[in-house]
Each structure stands twice: as C-alpha cells, then as structure tokens.
Design a protein around this motif. Structure first.
Motif, PDB file in Angstrom:
ATOM      1  N   MET A 226      38.203  23.239  29.485  1.00 35.23           N
ATOM      2  CA  MET A 226      37.287  24.432  29.177  1.00 35.23           C
ATOM      3  C   MET A 226      36.878  24.909  30.592  1.00 35.23           C
ATOM      4  SD  MET A 226      33.493  23.939  27.501  1.00 35.23           S
ATOM      5  CE  MET A 226      32.259  25.419  27.530  1.00 35.23           C
ATOM      6  N   SER A 227      37.147  26.371  30.567  1.00 32.50           N
ATOM      7  CA  SER A 227      36.678  27.141  31.932  1.00 32.50           C
ATOM      8  C   SER A 227      35.470  26.926  32.335  1.00 32.50           C
ATOM      9  CB  SER A 227      36.685  28.372  31.488  1.00 32.50           C
ATOM     10  OG  SER A 227      36.608  29.176  32.908  1.00 32.50           O
ATOM     11  N   VAL A 228      35.156  26.585  33.885  1.00 31.70           N
ATOM     12  CA  VAL A 228      33.835  26.442  34.245  1.00 31.70           C
ATOM     13  C   VAL A 228      33.190  27.705  34.977  1.00 31.70           C
ATOM     14  CG1 VAL A 228      32.814  25.355  36.368  1.00 31.70           C
ATOM     15  CG2 VAL A 228      34.470  24.263  35.221  1.00 31.70           C
ATOM     16  N   GLY A 229      32.098  27.897  34.295  1.00 32.71           N
ATOM     17  CA  GLY A 229      31.364  29.270  34.623  1.00 32.71           C
ATOM     18  C   GLY A 229      30.987  29.287  36.194  1.00 32.71           C
ATOM     19  N   VAL A 230      31.133  30.436  36.732  1.00 32.97           N
ATOM     20  CA  VAL A 230      30.890  30.767  38.176  1.00 32.97           C
ATOM     21  C   VAL A 230      29.828  31.850  38.149  1.00 32.97           C
ATOM     22  CG1 VAL A 230      31.831  31.758  40.132  1.00 32.97           C
ATOM     23  CG2 VAL A 230      32.981  30.262  39.066  1.00 32.97           C
ATOM     24  N   LEU A 231      28.736  31.799  38.893  1.00 33.19           N
ATOM     25  CA  LEU A 231      27.807  32.743  39.094  1.00 33.19           C
ATOM     26  C   LEU A 231      27.869  33.455  40.620  1.00 33.19           C
ATOM     27  CD1 LEU A 231      24.585  30.634  37.870  1.00 33.19           C
ATOM     28  CD2 LEU A 231      25.999  32.361  36.357  1.00 33.19           C
ATOM     29  N   CYS A 232      28.046  34.569  40.637  1.00 35.59           N
ATOM     30  CA  CYS A 232      28.327  35.371  41.862  1.00 35.59           C
ATOM     31  C   CYS A 232      27.182  36.329  42.243  1.00 35.59           C
ATOM     32  CB  CYS A 232      29.653  35.962  41.534  1.00 35.59           C
ATOM     33  SG  CYS A 232      30.137  36.579  43.011  1.00 35.59           S
ATOM     34  N   ALA A 233      26.784  35.743  43.420  1.00 35.80           N
ATOM     35  CA  ALA A 233      25.527  36.652  43.958  1.00 35.80           C
ATOM     36  C   ALA A 233      25.950  37.046  45.417  1.00 35.80           C
ATOM     37  CB  ALA A 233      24.145  36.068  44.079  1.00 35.80           C
ATOM     38  N   VAL A 234      26.937  37.781  45.602  1.00 37.02           N
ATOM     39  CA  VAL A 234      27.686  38.035  47.007  1.00 37.02           C
ATOM     40  C   VAL A 234      27.480  39.361  47.281  1.00 37.02           C
ATOM     41  CG1 VAL A 234      29.663  37.827  48.045  1.00 37.02           C
ATOM     42  CG2 VAL A 234      29.088  36.175  46.795  1.00 37.02           C
ATOM     43  N   ARG A 235      27.281  39.744  48.532  1.00 37.91           N
ATOM     44  CA  ARG A 235      27.007  41.142  48.943  1.00 37.91           C
ATOM     45  C   ARG A 235      28.644  41.568  49.344  1.00 37.91           C
ATOM     46  NH1 ARG A 235      21.118  41.634  51.940  1.00 37.91           N
ATOM     47  NH2 ARG A 235      19.767  41.329  49.970  1.00 37.91           N
ATOM     48  N   GLY A 236      28.475  42.981  49.613  1.00 37.75           N
ATOM     49  CA  GLY A 236      29.562  43.600  50.136  1.00 37.75           C
ATOM     50  C   GLY A 236      31.019  43.546  49.394  1.00 37.75           C
ATOM     51  N   THR A 237      32.013  43.740  50.350  1.00 37.52           N
ATOM     52  CA  THR A 237      33.315  44.043  49.558  1.00 37.52           C
ATOM     53  C   THR A 237      33.835  42.642  49.349  1.00 37.52           C
ATOM     54  OG1 THR A 237      34.377  43.872  51.909  1.00 37.52           O
ATOM     55  CG2 THR A 237      33.954  46.118  50.920  1.00 37.52           C
ATOM     56  N   ALA A 238      33.271  41.501  49.820  1.00 32.91           N
ATOM     57  CA  ALA A 238      33.704  40.030  49.524  1.00 32.91           C
ATOM     58  C   ALA A 238      33.619  39.713  48.110  1.00 32.91           C
ATOM     59  CB  ALA A 238      33.336  39.189  50.602  1.00 32.91           C
ATOM     60  N   GLU A 239      32.850  40.365  47.400  1.00 29.88           N
ATOM     61  CA  GLU A 239      32.501  39.942  45.936  1.00 29.88           C
ATOM     62  C   GLU A 239      33.752  40.428  45.305  1.00 29.88           C
ATOM     63  OE1 GLU A 239      29.299  40.981  42.483  1.00 29.88           O
ATOM     64  OE2 GLU A 239      30.101  42.337  43.594  1.00 29.88           O
ATOM     65  N   SER A 240      34.305  41.638  45.172  1.00 35.24           N
ATOM     66  CA  SER A 240      35.426  41.811  44.484  1.00 35.24           C
ATOM     67  C   SER A 240      36.557  40.971  44.642  1.00 35.24           C
ATOM     68  CB  SER A 240      35.806  43.145  44.467  1.00 35.24           C
ATOM     69  OG  SER A 240      36.122  43.535  45.857  1.00 35.24           O
ATOM     70  N   ILE A 241      36.707  40.526  45.947  1.00 40.09           N
ATOM     71  CA  ILE A 241      38.000  39.271  46.078  1.00 40.09           C
ATOM     72  C   ILE A 241      37.754  38.050  45.794  1.00 40.09           C
ATOM     73  CG2 ILE A 241      39.196  38.358  48.297  1.00 40.09           C
ATOM     74  CD1 ILE A 241      38.281  40.853  49.915  1.00 40.09           C
ATOM     75  N   ILE A 242      36.562  37.725  45.688  1.00 36.77           N
ATOM     76  CA  ILE A 242      35.970  36.344  45.159  1.00 36.77           C
ATOM     77  C   ILE A 242      36.221  36.453  43.939  1.00 36.77           C
ATOM     78  CG2 ILE A 242      34.231  34.405  44.931  1.00 36.77           C
ATOM     79  CD1 ILE A 242      33.114  35.465  47.764  1.00 36.77           C
ATOM     80  N   VAL A 243      35.717  37.760  43.047  1.00 36.84           N
ATOM     81  CA  VAL A 243      35.802  37.523  41.699  1.00 36.84           C
ATOM     82  C   VAL A 243      37.218  37.591  41.049  1.00 36.84           C
ATOM     83  CG1 VAL A 243      35.369  39.097  39.691  1.00 36.84           C
ATOM     84  CG2 VAL A 243      33.586  38.723  41.131  1.00 36.84           C
ATOM     85  N   GLN A 244      38.125  38.240  41.922  1.00 38.99           N
ATOM     86  CA  GLN A 244      39.484  38.330  41.506  1.00 38.99           C
ATOM     87  C   GLN A 244      40.133  36.757  41.759  1.00 38.99           C
ATOM     88  OE1 GLN A 244      41.603  41.257  43.657  1.00 38.99           O
ATOM     89  NE2 GLN A 244      40.289  42.932  42.958  1.00 38.99           N
ATOM     90  N   ALA A 245      39.903  36.203  42.636  1.00 43.77           N
ATOM     91  CA  ALA A 245      40.569  34.721  43.039  1.00 43.77           C
ATOM     92  C   ALA A 245      39.818  33.842  41.877  1.00 43.77           C
ATOM     93  CB  ALA A 245      39.943  34.169  44.482  1.00 43.77           C
TER      94      ALA A 245
END
Length: 422
Positions: free
Chosen positions: A1-20
């Motif tokens: 089962m997939s583990v949920g991730v909550l993302c509260a990141v500012r700036g361009t790093a957010e999209s990079i982290i979401v893709q990873a």
C-alpha cells in the motif's frame, strides 16, 4: 500500500520533490500539496499522510506544530535553504526527523525520498525523534545531558510544594553545585514572591516561547534566570493563572533539555493537577493546562512528592502516590511529609504519619518536616530561604536531609549507568 506524503514546500523545489515521490513505483504518493501550516496540520490530523515534507521557512512553523505532526504519526522531513543555515539549526531544535537541503535536481530529490523512507522505518516516538547519523540523510545529533531534573509535586491542598522546592533548591545549590529553580505551577505559581523577585520577570514563559521558535540556548536561558544566591538561579513562572497557555508541554520539554546543560540541578515547582481535560482532548491541538506539570514529571530524574501531615493531607498523599503510579510518572520518588505536628497527628506525630504511610501506601522511608512556623514566617517575611534566614531551624535541617537523599539517588544512578557502559 502506498504511503501518503504531505508536501508543504516553497519554491521550485516542490515540483522536483513531487516528481521524485511519484516516481517511487507506488511506495510513496503525494496525497496533499499544502499551501500553509494550517492545511498541513489539518491533513496530518485527518490521517492523510505519514510523511510531511516541509520548508524550513514555512510561516508559523514551530516546535509545537512539529510536535502535533509527530503525535499524528507523521515523520517530518525539513527542506532547508543552503543560503540561510540558521533556519536549519532552528529546524533541528524543533525536532524534525530528517533535515536536508532543498534539491536542485532529480538526483537530490531522490536522495531526499530515500532519507524519508529510512526515517519512516525507524521506530516512532511521541516527540522529537532520537538523533544520530543515518546513511541517507543527516539527522539531528543527540544533546549531551549533564544535569538532573527534580520535580516537586504534591496533591491539592497546599501541602507546601513551593516551600519545599525553594528550600530544596537552596540546599542543593549550597551542597552540590549550580541549581536552577523553576516555577511551572500553572494554577498558583508563587516562587517569585517567595524569593523576592518582580512578577514582571519574563522567566519560564519567555523560555518556552524561545524553545517554540528553536532559539533557546544556554546563554538565552541564563539571561532569563537571574542569580538569587551563589550557584542558585531562578526562572520565574507566569504572573497570572490565566497565562497558562504560554507554557505548552512541547516547548517545556526543550526547556528541561537546555536546563540540564545550564545547571547541575533543575528543581521544578509543579502544579497539583494531573488530569487531562476531557473537553480539550477532543481537539488535539488545544493547549493542556496540566501539560506543564506532566512534562516536568516525565523529564524528572527524581520526583519529590509532598504531602501535609494531617488526616486529610495524608489521605490525599496516598491517593496522589497511587495516581502517579497509574500514570507511570515519578518512578523514582522521595516522599516528604510537611508540617508534622502533634496538634493534628497526636502525641507522637512522626510515628503516626510513618505508620499511616507504611500501611496505606507502602512508603517506609518518608522524610518528615516539622512544622516550624516561626522560622518559615521569618523566611517568607524577608523573602529568603530557610538556609539564609534561620539556618538552625528543624525544618531546614529536615529539608537538607531531603537534598542529601536526592543527591545520593542521582549519584547512584550515574554510577550504575557508568558501570553499564563499560
């Protein structure tokens, strides 16, 4: 089962982290991209994720909010800004599980994800995670603990907790090293008045605010705790009972940690109540009035339990000892029975009190403090300790015996720990 991730990141790093995260083959999945801290905490408390990736400069982020995430079972990954290293230091003080620089490319984001997974697999705790090195990411290093915390607690009925705490601190300071006296009573703190300090002193509330922001260190705590006598500092409490929300348990946990580095002894005058407010517990983020007392008792190396030497006081003391046991608090205790006098306990008050405690609580080594009202009144009138005002007082001699007992217990524990480490 997939583990949920909550993302509260500012700036361009957010999209990079979401893709990873989405590229982990289903092991992780971004369940909420949060715009602010309020949305992040709401999502965590709703059980939408087990990992939170958070920018170190997220507005309103503090130690209390990290503690809320931990209580919700969420592993916290702090994403820092290399150009502002002081923010990373603050996040370490908040107690995040993993701290890393904001990724600039896919490789950096993959390393962040691996670090988050490794932290998730470590045993969970109810507070800031244990610190130490990990292969993937640097985690917060453990703080060296030098001093001991002594909590002075007693049931309702004004058995003399503050009197015992003040004089115990004075005796420990005189006999065995630097001592910090702290007023953590959220119902009727009076240490400042007893020792002659101004009510307006910022004291513990200011220390708690600094701890919440991750800025409390030894120098800051020392500035907030004026010197009362050689080797004795005082951290005053809240000046009004309605200011109790200024002392959240998560912040005080950090205060006790810093205090251990400031003083050989930290003596905490606690409030009487151990109950959890049944209304407030429906909202896990609501402040808990008794959280200050429970925090001190959980951190204490020794708990000094104070009761009054009259029929009502002994009954409350017996029940209070049972309550501590039921809650798993204060496993190492020193029982002090205050105001021992024949007028209320019979012609042999010491024997009567000792017999009652042995019979109803199984306590056979209680310290009995005689009711020396003239000496106590003289000390209170001059805003001094018994050691300073009336050194020959029988009450002072009894409390010096309590200090010696506490010192012996802590020294014995240190010796045992040293042997176990060999």
């Amino acid at each position: 089962m997939s583990v949920g991730v909550l993302c509260a990141v500012r700036g361009t790093a957010e999209s990079i982290i979401v893709q990873a995260v989405e590229g982990t083959g289903g092991r992780l999945s971004v369940t909420r991209r949060c715009a602010d801290l309020t949305e992040l905490l709401a999502a965590a408390e709703a059980g939408l994720g087990r990992i939170a990736v958070v920018s170190v400069d997220l507005d309103l982020l503090d130690r209390e909010s990290v503690d809320v995430l931990h209580r919700a079972g969420v592993t916290v990954v702090g994403v820092g800004d290399p150009s502002r290293p002081w923010l990373a230091d603050r996040m370490r003080a908040y107690g995040v599980d993993v701290l890393t620089d904001a990724p600039a490319d896919e490789a950096g984001a993959d390393e962040l994800v691996l670090g988050a997974l490794a932290a998730l697999e470590r045993p969970a705790s109810t507070g800031p995670r244990p610190e130490g090195p990990a292969p993937e990411q640097p985690v917060v290093a453990p703080r060296e603990v030098d001093g001991a915390v002594v909590a002075v607690w007693g049931p309702t009925g004004a058995p003399g907790r503050t009197t015992v705490a003040v004089n115990l601190a004075a005796e420990l300071a005189a006999a065995s090293g630097t001592t910090l006296l702290v007023d953590a009573d959220t119902y009727g703190g009076s240490v400042a008045q007893v020792v002659g300090l101004l009510d307006e002193a910022p004291g513990l509330a200011a220390a708690a605010r600094a701890a919440a922001q991750g800025t409390l260190d030894l120098h800051h705590l020392a500035r907030l705790a004026p010197v009362l006598a050689p080797d004795l500092r005082v951290l005053s409490g809240v000046s009004r009972a309605d200011r109790w929300p200024e002392l959240p348990a998560s912040s005080l946990d950090a205060v006790w940690s810093v205090a251990r580095g400031l003083a050989r002894w930290t003596v905490v005058d606690c409030g009487f109540c151990l109950e959890s407010d049944e209304v407030l517990t429906f909202d896990t983020r609501a402040p808990q009035r008794n959280g200050a007392t429970i925090s001190a008792l959980e951190a204490a190396d020794v708990v000094v339990v104070v009761g009054a030497a009259d029929p009502v006081g002994i009954q409350r003391l017996v029940r209070g000892l049972g309550e501590l046991t039921d809650l798993g608090l204060g496993t190492t205790r020193v029982v002090v029975v205050n105001r021992v006098r024949a007028s209320v306990a019979g012609p042999r008050p010491g024997e009567a009190v000792a017999g009652a405690l042995a019979r109803y609580a199984g306590v056979t080594d209680a310290h009995l403090v005689p009711d020396d009202r003239p000496a106590l009144d003289a000390a209170l009138l001059d805003a001094r300790t018994l050691r300073e005002a009336v050194p020959g007082s029988p009450a002072r001699r009894a409390l010096a015996g309590v200090a010696a007992r506490v010192d012996a217990i802590v020294r014995s524990a240190v010796d045992v720990a040293a042997l176990a480490a060999r």
